[in-house]
Write an enzyme that holds these catalytic residues in place. Sequence first.
Site, PDB file in Angstrom:
ATOM      1  N   ASP A 103       1.261  -1.100   0.247  1.00 48.24           N
ATOM      2  CA  ASP A 103       0.106   0.046  -0.024  1.00 48.24           C
ATOM      3  C   ASP A 103       0.914   1.099  -0.238  1.00 48.24           C
ATOM      4  OD1 ASP A 103      -2.518   1.756   1.227  1.00 48.24           O
ATOM      5  OD2 ASP A 103      -3.758  -0.333   0.924  1.00 48.24           O
ATOM      6  N   SER A 153     -11.338  -2.222   0.646  1.00 50.97           N
ATOM      7  CA  SER A 153     -10.212  -1.821   1.378  1.00 50.97           C
ATOM      8  C   SER A 153     -10.147  -2.717   2.771  1.00 50.97           C
ATOM      9  CB  SER A 153      -9.496  -0.404   1.082  1.00 50.97           C
ATOM     10  OG  SER A 153      -9.183   0.481  -0.060  1.00 50.97           O
ATOM     11  N   LEU A 178      -2.361  -4.891  18.204  1.00 55.02           N
ATOM     12  CA  LEU A 178      -2.126  -4.982  19.718  1.00 55.02           C
ATOM     13  C   LEU A 178      -3.818  -5.269  20.406  1.00 55.02           C
ATOM     14  CD1 LEU A 178       0.898  -4.024  20.850  1.00 55.02           C
ATOM     15  CD2 LEU A 178       0.201  -5.760  19.904  1.00 55.02           C
ATOM     16  N   HIS A 228      -3.845   4.869   4.222  1.00 57.56           N
ATOM     17  CA  HIS A 228      -4.822   3.659   4.372  1.00 57.56           C
ATOM     18  C   HIS A 228      -3.530   2.711   4.058  1.00 57.56           C
ATOM     19  CE1 HIS A 228      -5.930   1.074   0.574  1.00 57.56           C
ATOM     20  NE2 HIS A 228      -7.402   1.463   0.845  1.00 57.56           N
TER      21      HIS A 228
END
EC number: 3.4.21.-
Length: 942
Positions: free
Chosen positions: A202, A415, A252, A241
Amino acid sequence: MRISIGRIAWQILAVLIAVAFTIEHDSICDESIGACGEPIHTVIRLAKRDDELARRIAADHDMHVKGDPFLDTHYFLYHSETTRTRRHKRAIVERLDSHPAVEWVEEQRPKKRVKRDYILLDNDVHHSNPFRRSVLNRDGTRRAQRQQPQSPREIPSLPFPDPLYKDQWYLHGGAVGGYDMNVRQAWLQGYAGRNVSVSILDDGIQRDHPDLAANYDPLASTDINDHDDDPTPQNNGDNKHGTRCAGEVAALAGNNQCGVGVAFKAKIGGVRMLDGAVSDSVEAASLSLNQDHIDIYSASWGPEDDGKTFDGPGPLAREAFYRGIKNGRGGKGNIFVWASGNGGSRQDSCSADGYTTSVYTLSISSATYDNHRPWYLEECPSSIATTYSSADFRQPAIVTVDVPGGCTDKHTGTSASAPLAAGIIALALEANPELTWRDMQHLVLRTANWKPLENNPGWSRNGVGRMVSNKFGYGLIDGGALVNMAKTWKTVPEQHICTYEYRLANPNPRPIVGRFQLNFTLDVNGCESGTPVLYLEHVQVHATVRYLKRGDLKLTLFSPSGTRSVLLPPRPQDFNANGFHKWPFLSVQQWGEDPRGTWLLMVESVTTNPAATGTFHDWTLLLYGTADPAQSGDPVYSATPATSQGVLSRVHQLTSQVEESAPISFPDLTSAGNCHDECNGGCTESSSATSCFACKHLTQTLRNKGGSGFKCVQKCDDTYYLDGDKCKMCSSHCHTCTKAEVCETCPGSLLLIDVDNMPHYDHGKCVESCPPGLVADYESNLVQAKCIWRKDLCGDGYYINAVGKCDLCDSSCETCTAPGPMSCEKCSKGYGKGSIGYCRPCCPEGSTKSWQCEDCSKPDPTLLIDSNKSSGFGLMFWIVVSLIAACGICACKKCASETKSSNVEYAPLAQYNATNGAINLGAHTDDEDDDEDEVFVNPQIV
């Protein structure tokens, strides 16, 4: 004379236009007409990796190398002075091409690639955290860190204390109806993605984000845009993005930051490759990064979702995909997860996206909070499954991390779907690290849950009873079911491919006019040669169609089991007048079916323009699958009658007599009893296929016995070939073969030399790179890449154009080397070139010979002329053509506006009347030709 010149000028212009636009991908340009963007860098390939040699070659040409090589031997080169003229740069590249150490060179041009999200006003919570870019070296400490054993699986305490976990509705039953993706069931078994590495391709990721830093994996990260090791994006407000996608996978858990990642113990990396100009080489370098270390690549981008683009990976990216599935993860294959696209509002289809129609990718669609299709969803039969994502501002979206150091609950589009799928797949890989790339595709579709989405129209049941949809694939990914099935999954048998090329009857190509419907059938019986495909996986259709408005075309495929797949729906925004050339449409909707029987391809137009014209050229059916069931509990299909008879006769032969060369007389031996199923007539040791008196089916030489022992088998194992009733050993460099030294497939990512028509090459040999005169073909056969003669890339009737793609020969040529009648190698039927050097119509039999036609009754002496002479003459011709075209271009618009009707001499084919359902056969009277390849049906009946 004026009329003749005008007609000739128009014919020349038509040829020039056809040459310019007959391309495979819309992003491929033709430099000869000035349609190309400025090159952004140059790529060279050496015979083997040699960084010092690459730097010397670059310096000798006033260029410099940037970054590490990719695909082992490819290097990025940049001109030292950016102010140089285009002509000077081209001259340098031409000198590079002649360098003896450079096997290949190409100037790389930018391609339009878009991120697959959409913009909402973010309600982000930002934490103060420095946003910096610094180079992080990959060292041995980092590598050892990943190889250290992880602690035993811990069962998390739910719910997590992270502040936005409560808003992650898609993880804990928050969708309408109480649905989610059943991830908690995997978590409660202790699976969280340990020892799995995921890389986000990306605009980069913020590696020091407080919710990512502990899981950051430098070995899964790099910066292709700036050619360093730090994937941190530029802080310009737009490059968030990739970081958001990374947070969906591996944020996490339990650290009171944002929400949680689906695989919160997985290692996460990122490739910065969208934060700059994107080329084929940039994509290839990203897809091929550290393929032995990275398990999953997630990509949420692609060609423009504008409803009018056909585009996909270039040759280097296709090679990277191929190497990934062949060599990645120690030979188990990398897993490529792709977002299906956001062009739904423009009525786009993911079938026009070559990344989602790749056999190597898992194409992931989206569903909304209330279990409906989102407004941006694209439909296609290559989508394999779905995850939850956003709808509009009134419904909740996806929670994840954000830059710099903050959180967001507004991540959107497909996405957001691809990273969620990648995270769930990471859970399954922790449960079973031995899963191959094809195992994962089997598991995802077998465990997907369609019930939450059942109220959406478009669901159908395929030939093995699975529900499937062009919108959602096989349904929502089910994390718990995926992990449970993965734990006991056995590696699937080897994938094979059967190719069926449709032979179009005359006229070929077939003219098409107005609103039409053509139906083409192919009878399939497993495979015409080689290993049969009896259990389907992927199905591809490669088709070539030219039409006035490409968006009016619709292609539908019907399998022998009756499964209907809309390969290409109408796309109203697509006004391209050139159609598509051998585009690889993909369907996964026939997965598990028996392919034997009649396949039907329906090609139709929904146009309202009766004067719309075009031509249908060809189509090929490619069937990927296995000869045996994927798992022991799957349905077993009967063998083909021909194969059954052959096996039966072989059993009778073995039962009735012993071969003359047999060293022992079997009747003299006493059987041990309880013999192996493949034994015939007794055995010396119970349950052993290597201790039979004789074999029911086939006798296979034992490799580890130096060829002196044998075992009984029903079919030959890999690395063996069938010779009569014996399985003999292939050469050690083959994976499978047809003869001892003639490979059928190669181990790993080796290339197979496939030039049977050129005996001076090593046909059937496996090599690391193609010898001079041959080119690598990663597209025609996705199971085995090949080295082929350059002309074989296109086939009869086509030639390789200036940008390496297939263009149609002139209508006067049956085969050719370049555009125009001057470049024919062999003339079409009804044409000859015996006296003048180019193909022109034959004179009618019995007529007076003239300069306007060719006397075809005489043999053609030009067939023996050296092709170099023909090419030179052709070059002169096209120089003249260009001058004439330039003179005639001024009248183009006026003439075009006056030319309304088609000049196709063939009668129109059948047209479907939507009002009354009637089929109008027009003036077509050649019923015998039609019966060879078409069955016209009322689509309402189908």
